[in-house]
Write a protein that holds these residues in place. Structure first.
Motif, PDB file in Angstrom:
ATOM      1  N   MET A 166       0.823  -1.202   0.000  1.00  0.00           N
ATOM      2  CA  MET A 166       0.000   0.000   0.000  1.00  0.00           C
ATOM      3  C   MET A 166       0.861   1.259   0.000  1.00  0.00           C
ATOM      4  SD  MET A 166      -3.122  -0.948  -0.274  1.00  0.00           S
ATOM      5  CE  MET A 166      -3.861   0.673   0.004  1.00  0.00           C
ATOM      6  N   ALA A 167       1.984   1.229   0.713  1.00  0.00           N
ATOM      7  CA  ALA A 167       2.887   2.381   0.731  1.00  0.00           C
ATOM      8  C   ALA A 167       3.420   2.657  -0.670  1.00  0.00           C
ATOM      9  CB  ALA A 167       4.034   2.143   1.706  1.00  0.00           C
ATOM     10  N   ASP A 184      -0.089   2.731   6.027  1.00  0.00           N
ATOM     11  CA  ASP A 184      -1.279   2.786   6.874  1.00  0.00           C
ATOM     12  C   ASP A 184      -2.159   3.988   6.521  1.00  0.00           C
ATOM     13  OD1 ASP A 184      -0.431   0.505   8.134  1.00  0.00           O
ATOM     14  OD2 ASP A 184       0.463   1.538   9.846  1.00  0.00           O
ATOM     15  N   GLN A 185      -1.538   5.110   6.161  1.00  0.00           N
ATOM     16  CA  GLN A 185      -2.327   6.279   5.759  1.00  0.00           C
ATOM     17  C   GLN A 185      -3.041   6.024   4.439  1.00  0.00           C
ATOM     18  OE1 GLN A 185      -1.267  10.499   6.455  1.00  0.00           O
ATOM     19  NE2 GLN A 185      -0.990  10.626   4.246  1.00  0.00           N
ATOM     20  N   ALA A 186      -2.458   5.199   3.586  1.00  0.00           N
ATOM     21  CA  ALA A 186      -3.095   4.876   2.312  1.00  0.00           C
ATOM     22  C   ALA A 186      -4.475   4.275   2.500  1.00  0.00           C
ATOM     23  CB  ALA A 186      -2.213   3.912   1.511  1.00  0.00           C
ATOM     24  N   ARG A 228       6.918   7.230  18.650  1.00  0.00           N
ATOM     25  CA  ARG A 228       6.830   5.852  19.118  1.00  0.00           C
ATOM     26  C   ARG A 228       5.592   5.148  18.563  1.00  0.00           C
ATOM     27  NH1 ARG A 228       7.588   5.285  25.395  1.00  0.00           N
ATOM     28  NH2 ARG A 228       7.855   3.121  24.718  1.00  0.00           N
ATOM     29  N   GLY A 229       5.272   5.442  17.319  1.00  0.00           N
ATOM     30  CA  GLY A 229       4.072   4.888  16.703  1.00  0.00           C
ATOM     31  C   GLY A 229       4.281   3.502  16.128  1.00  0.00           C
ATOM     32  N   GLY A 230       3.179   2.935  15.664  1.00  0.00           N
ATOM     33  CA  GLY A 230       3.149   1.623  15.029  1.00  0.00           C
ATOM     34  C   GLY A 230       1.829   1.477  14.309  1.00  0.00           C
ATOM     35  N   HIS A 231       1.565   0.273  13.815  1.00  0.00           N
ATOM     36  CA  HIS A 231       0.364   0.056  13.015  1.00  0.00           C
ATOM     37  C   HIS A 231      -0.919   0.397  13.776  1.00  0.00           C
ATOM     38  CE1 HIS A 231       2.628  -1.624   9.767  1.00  0.00           C
ATOM     39  NE2 HIS A 231       3.145  -2.566  10.526  1.00  0.00           N
TER      40      HIS A 231
END
Length: 315
Positions: free
Chosen positions: A83-84, A247-249, A263-266
């Motif tokens: 998707m990215a 994920d934004q897609a 410190r993000g993730g899915h």
């Protein structure tokens, strides 16, 4: 940034394995009509069993990967690297046929997908693109991790990670998203993990297809054990940025705004996108360059209309 929707110029085929399932996977990406969006067609020996649009409302939130469909039923996992690549390279419409429950991991990055898209060519379509323009800040927080959408004239990612291990530490990557930036700065950044977590993941049925060919692995001595080392000095945060793009897609249409995370993730990425789309005062749907469209419209309906791995084959 093109004002018109785009698709690929030819069918692209892939063979590989699922990083978590370890199962062999065949996948093909086909050109699609305008306003199709990205749609997964899931096959079994009996034929097509399900069509799932790659939109936020179809995402099953979890920590290990991005999953579309029902985790307890028909689904496709680990879609984020594909998707990215589609999002960053400007592909709005495509049908992804797959005979398994997981996108092939390839080298743990997006490079094979980017090269295949460029090899097939990109076709401009007559229909105009629609965009989600962020109008005000939207934030989420989870166990010390934070994510935020901010107004911005463009599509920008500002990603920061902070690991206790000295092999990673604190890293930050920030850039406007363009096909060139993604190809040169992000597409080769691989997924990563810790040797100490392997037995736990195996016991839960995950990482069965993970290897040094498709993952950066940090050993018990807090060092990268891959013979070739890292592809970028800050490969870890670059891969987290790649994941955030994938994920934004799942918004289904392109977002004009800045996505910032610490410190993000899915899971955090998915929750931030849902928070944005849930607040009708936080965005408007526009066509470029005009600032006129359905202010506060829902994005999902727009989109709904809309081990060793081997390289891609353009047919």
């Amino acid at each position: 940034m093109t004002q018109h929707q785009q698709t690929i110029g030819a069918r692209i085929g892939f063979n590989g394995v699922g990083v978590h399932s370890g199962a062999a996977v065949e996948m093909a990406i086909h050109p699609a009509d305008a306003d199709t969006g990205i749609v997964f067609h899931i096959f079994e020996p009996s034929g097509l069993i399900r069509e799932i649009a790659a939109v936020s409302t179809n995402v099953s939130v979890n920590d290990l990967s991005t999953v579309v469909g029902d985790m307890a039923g028909v689904h496709v996992a680990t879609v984020e690297h594909l998707m990215a690549a589609l999002y960053a390279m400007g592909i709005d419409n495509a049908v992804v046929e797959i005979d398994g429950r997981e996108v092939p991991i390839m080298e743990g990055d997006s490079r094979a997908f980017v090269e295949a898209i460029e090899g097939a060519g990109i076709v401009r379509q007559r229909a105009r693109r629609r965009f989600i323009r962020v109008l005000k800040p939207v934030s989420v927080e989870m166990k010390g991790a934070t994510a935020q959408y901010l107004p911005y004239e463009g599509t920008r990612f500002e990603i920061e990670i902070d690991f206790a291990t000295a092999a990673i530490g604190r890293q930050r990557f920030a850039a406007d998203l363009t096909p060139e930036t993604f190809r040169n700065e992000l597409s080769r950044a691989r997924t990563f993990g810790f040797m100490k977590d392997v037995e736990r993941l195996w016991a839960s049925g995950h990482a069965l297809g993970s290897s040094l060919d498709n993952s950066v692995v940090i050993g018990d001595d807090d060092r990268v054990i891959n013979p070739g080392g890292l592809r970028y000095p800050d490969e870890f945060v670059r891969h987290k940025t790649l994941d955030a793009i994938g994920d934004q897609a799942m918004a289904g249409v392109r977002i004009l705004g800045c996505y910032r995370s610490y410190r993000g993730g899915h899971r955090l990425n998915a929750l931030a996108l849902r928070a944005l789309l849930a607040d009708r005062t936080a965005y408007e749907v526009v066509e470029m360059p005009a600032r006129v469209a359905a202010r506060g419209g829902k994005a999902a309906p727009l989109a709904a209309v809309a081990a060793s791995a081997y390289g891609p084959q353009v047919l």
